[in-house]
Design a protein around this motif. Sequence first.
Motif, mmCIF file in Angstrom:
data_model
loop_
_atom_site.group_PDB
_atom_site.id
_atom_site.type_symbol
_atom_site.label_atom_id
_atom_site.label_comp_id
_atom_site.label_asym_id
_atom_site.label_seq_id
_atom_site.Cartn_x
_atom_site.Cartn_y
_atom_site.Cartn_z
ATOM 1 N N GLU A 145 -17.495 10.858 2.376
ATOM 2 C CA GLU A 145 -15.102 10.811 1.890
ATOM 3 C C GLU A 145 -14.995 8.899 1.762
ATOM 4 O OE1 GLU A 145 -12.325 13.639 3.108
ATOM 5 O OE2 GLU A 145 -12.704 11.905 4.038
ATOM 6 N N VAL A 146 -15.080 8.912 0.607
ATOM 7 C CA VAL A 146 -14.288 7.230 0.038
ATOM 8 C C VAL A 146 -12.375 7.192 0.453
ATOM 9 C CG1 VAL A 146 -13.739 5.137 -1.332
ATOM 10 C CG2 VAL A 146 -16.580 6.491 -1.432
ATOM 11 N N ARG A 147 -12.549 6.401 1.012
ATOM 12 C CA ARG A 147 -11.344 6.391 2.336
ATOM 13 C C ARG A 147 -11.343 5.075 1.663
ATOM 14 N NH1 ARG A 147 -10.832 7.969 7.697
ATOM 15 N NH2 ARG A 147 -12.488 6.588 7.942
ATOM 16 N N TRP A 148 -10.238 4.369 0.479
ATOM 17 C CA TRP A 148 -9.968 3.705 0.063
ATOM 18 C C TRP A 148 -9.166 2.295 1.385
ATOM 19 C CZ3 TRP A 148 -13.350 1.208 -2.883
ATOM 20 C CH2 TRP A 148 -14.251 2.611 -4.123
ATOM 21 N N SER A 149 -8.610 3.055 1.751
ATOM 22 C CA SER A 149 -7.433 2.302 2.712
ATOM 23 C C SER A 149 -7.206 2.091 4.308
ATOM 24 C CB SER A 149 -5.947 2.481 2.294
ATOM 25 O OG SER A 149 -5.233 3.375 2.223
ATOM 26 N N LYS A 150 -8.420 3.480 4.976
ATOM 27 C CA LYS A 150 -8.954 3.216 5.619
ATOM 28 C C LYS A 150 -10.349 3.184 6.788
ATOM 29 C CE LYS A 150 -6.761 7.607 5.843
ATOM 30 N NZ LYS A 150 -6.318 9.011 5.738
ATOM 31 N N GLN A 151 -10.970 2.868 7.530
ATOM 32 C CA GLN A 151 -11.375 2.574 8.121
ATOM 33 C C GLN A 151 -11.963 3.134 8.812
ATOM 34 O OE1 GLN A 151 -13.195 -0.726 7.765
ATOM 35 N NE2 GLN A 151 -12.023 -0.736 6.292
ATOM 36 N N PRO A 152 -13.209 4.409 9.067
ATOM 37 C CA PRO A 152 -14.442 3.142 7.858
ATOM 38 C C PRO A 152 -14.168 3.367 6.444
ATOM 39 C CG PRO A 152 -15.670 5.035 9.118
ATOM 40 C CD PRO A 152 -13.930 4.773 9.907
ATOM 41 N N THR A 153 -13.921 3.002 5.933
ATOM 42 C CA THR A 153 -14.413 3.131 4.413
ATOM 43 C C THR A 153 -15.241 4.582 3.971
ATOM 44 O OG1 THR A 153 -13.412 1.236 3.711
ATOM 45 C CG2 THR A 153 -14.132 2.487 1.850
ATOM 46 N N LEU A 154 -15.817 4.532 3.914
ATOM 47 C CA LEU A 154 -17.334 5.335 3.709
ATOM 48 C C LEU A 154 -17.533 6.523 4.793
ATOM 49 C CD1 LEU A 154 -19.772 3.060 1.611
ATOM 50 C CD2 LEU A 154 -18.797 4.470 1.200
ATOM 51 N N TYR A 155 -16.597 7.834 4.917
ATOM 52 C CA TYR A 155 -16.965 8.372 6.440
ATOM 53 C C TYR A 155 -17.492 9.964 5.900
ATOM 54 C CZ TYR A 155 -14.368 9.755 9.973
ATOM 55 O OH TYR A 155 -13.386 10.910 10.974
ATOM 56 N N ILE A 156 -18.574 9.885 6.880
ATOM 57 C CA ILE A 156 -19.231 11.102 6.644
ATOM 58 C C ILE A 156 -18.667 12.323 6.851
ATOM 59 C CG2 ILE A 156 -21.408 12.576 7.443
ATOM 60 C CD1 ILE A 156 -22.907 9.421 7.594
ATOM 61 N N VAL A 157 -18.365 13.595 6.538
ATOM 62 C CA VAL A 157 -17.561 14.424 7.133
ATOM 63 C C VAL A 157 -18.531 15.467 7.110
ATOM 64 C CG1 VAL A 157 -15.435 13.576 6.497
ATOM 65 C CG2 VAL A 157 -17.029 15.254 4.542
ATOM 66 N N LYS A 158 -19.201 15.367 7.037
ATOM 67 C CA LYS A 158 -20.555 17.063 6.026
ATOM 68 C C LYS A 158 -22.083 16.154 6.749
ATOM 69 C CE LYS A 158 -21.818 21.239 5.209
ATOM 70 N NZ LYS A 158 -20.932 22.173 3.610
ATOM 71 N N ALA A 159 -22.673 16.673 7.826
ATOM 72 C CA ALA A 159 -24.165 15.989 7.501
ATOM 73 C C ALA A 159 -25.488 17.652 8.052
ATOM 74 C CB ALA A 159 -24.493 15.152 8.080
ATOM 75 N N ASN A 183 -0.979 1.656 -2.890
ATOM 76 C CA ASN A 183 -1.241 2.470 -4.370
ATOM 77 C C ASN A 183 -2.534 2.709 -4.168
ATOM 78 O OD1 ASN A 183 2.070 2.090 -4.820
ATOM 79 N ND2 ASN A 183 1.567 0.025 -5.472
ATOM 80 N N ASP A 184 -3.020 2.685 -3.431
ATOM 81 C CA ASP A 184 -4.456 3.179 -3.664
ATOM 82 C C ASP A 184 -4.706 4.538 -3.946
ATOM 83 O OD1 ASP A 184 -5.096 0.567 -2.092
ATOM 84 O OD2 ASP A 184 -4.902 1.570 -0.160
ATOM 85 N N PRO A 185 -6.222 4.637 -4.588
ATOM 86 C CA PRO A 185 -6.163 5.901 -5.416
ATOM 87 C C PRO A 185 -6.111 6.727 -4.045
ATOM 88 C CG PRO A 185 -8.403 4.015 -5.886
ATOM 89 C CD PRO A 185 -7.363 3.399 -4.702
ATOM 90 N N PRO A 186 -6.892 7.808 -4.418
ATOM 91 C CA PRO A 186 -6.824 9.115 -3.264
ATOM 92 C C PRO A 186 -8.150 9.095 -3.273
ATOM 93 C CG PRO A 186 -6.808 9.981 -5.775
ATOM 94 C CD PRO A 186 -6.235 8.116 -6.184
#
Length: 122
Positions: A94-108, A20-23
């Motif tokens: 992205e903050v992905r509450w149920s995945k690792q890594p939770t804090l995931y850089i998608v563009k830089a 039931n994690d948030p999006p």
Amino acid sequence: MQQLLLTSTLLLAIAACGPNDPPTRRYHTRGQVTELLGSGAELTVTIHHERIEGFEDRDGKRSAMPSMVMAFGPAPDVARDLWSQGAKVGFDFEVRWSKQPTLYIVKAEALPPDTALDLGQH
């Protein structure tokens, strides 16, 4: 160091989240690389980032996240040559509450070395 320990503890708690994690939420900020750990797919980039307005926590509460040091995992398609100690970067994560890594850089993107960053506490 204390902030890094707090962030690590937070990430461990996040890892225990259920179905039931948030999006997933996406944010943009800028910061300065303070540490690199691991390599390849296991790379962790620690960045002192600027304040993030409108950050939504796990419970859906919106507030400003103050400038702080946090550990991020970069996506495989983000250029690895951006990550060096002291480098200044603008990035989307992205903050992905149920995945690792939770804090995931998608563009830089690299910022010029003389870019002024607001890394104070607010």
